[in-house]
Scaffold this active site. Structure first.
Site, mmCIF file in Angstrom:
data_model
loop_
_atom_site.group_PDB
_atom_site.id
_atom_site.type_symbol
_atom_site.label_atom_id
_atom_site.label_comp_id
_atom_site.label_asym_id
_atom_site.label_seq_id
_atom_site.Cartn_x
_atom_site.Cartn_y
_atom_site.Cartn_z
ATOM 1 N N HIS A 94 0.837 -1.216 -0.073
ATOM 2 C CA HIS A 94 0.065 0.259 0.027
ATOM 3 C C HIS A 94 0.887 1.174 0.141
ATOM 4 C CE1 HIS A 94 -2.686 3.183 1.300
ATOM 5 N NE2 HIS A 94 -3.760 2.195 0.921
ATOM 6 N N GLU A 164 -3.858 2.347 -7.392
ATOM 7 C CA GLU A 164 -4.253 3.337 -6.619
ATOM 8 C C GLU A 164 -3.399 4.621 -6.685
ATOM 9 O OE1 GLU A 164 -6.414 2.178 -2.828
ATOM 10 O OE2 GLU A 164 -4.168 1.828 -2.569
#
Ligand code: PEP
Length: 239
Positions: A94, A164
């Site tokens: 992430h 993302e």
């Protein structure tokens, strides 16, 4: 390992460093069940055993994992331990881990290998910064991240990719639908092995934009941060 091809879309709630036992109780009382889709709740690890799951379409996921399987590594949590607790998914790489914990693609690759070897599906996150976007090098960055983070043992059945854009995370900004379409198509075409991968979009997804984003052909679901903390909002995203 969960059969990803059973689901038309995959929705992941990333609670980050949020939640408590009362929050979880209330959340699961209201969380809706959409049988066509796969819903994964990524809570802080300490709560994973408190989340309700069933064997159809609701799963729990971790937010990170150690590169080690066991040994003298104080504070770590291994893929083997997740497997031992019937956890089926884990976020890896992430952008907050890349940014605040200096995680690099080689580490992300090692973590992903550990997960796959323990029958857990890694959700490998990739994305460009605003500066990279403005320099027009988004595709180079994504190609580099994919080639260096996704291990050779990955395939469309055991690995998910989440695109993302870092500038979209928590900012309320999103790329245009055309840009999302272009990037997802690009990812699936980097190499023919990626054609069938599930590629999720993440970055300021909310109830008001999720439908349009999910209608894009090469978007296979969404990774939702802030909006996943409000169960009513997350319900409208998954349904
Ligand atoms: C995330 O944390 O992965 C994320 C996409 O956050 P947000 O939805 O809040 O932008």
């Amino acid at each position: 390992m969960i059969n990803l091809t059973n689901f038309s879309s995959i929705f992941i709630a990333n609670w980050k460093l949020n939640g408590n036992l009362e929050f979880i109780k209330q959340y699961y009382q209201k969380l809706l069940n959409n049988p066509q889709n796969c819903t994964i709740i990524c809570s802080p690890s300490i709560f994973l055993n408190k989340l309700k799951t069933n064997d159809k379409n609701l799963y729990s996921g971790a937010q990170d994992i150690s590169i080690y399987n066991e040994g003298a590594y104080t504070g770590e949590l291994s893929a083997k331990m997740l497997a031992n607790n019937q956890i089926s998914f884990c976020l890896v790489g992430h952008s907050e881990r890349r940014q605040y914990f200096n995680e690099k693609s080689d580490v992300i690759k090692l973590k992903s290998i550990n997960l796959i070897e323990n029958n857990i599906i890694p959700v490998i996150c990739i994305g460009e910064t605003l500066e990279e976007k403005e320099k027009n090098i988004t595709k180079d960055i994504l190609k580099y991240q994919i080639e260096n983070s996704v291990p050779d043992i990955s395939n469309f059945k055991n690995t998910i990719i989440a695109y993302e854009p870092i500038w979209a995370i928590g900012s309320g900004l999103t790329p245009t639908l055309e840009d999302i379409d272009e990037v997802h198509t690009f990812i699936k075409e980097i190499n023919k092995k990626f054609n069938q991968y599930k590629v999720l979009y993440g970055g300021s997804v909310k109830a008001s934009n999720s439908r349009d984003i999910n209608m894009i052909k090469n978007v296979d679901g969404c990774l939702v941060g802030g909006a996943s903390l409000k169960v009513e909002e997350f319900n409208s995203i998954i349904s």
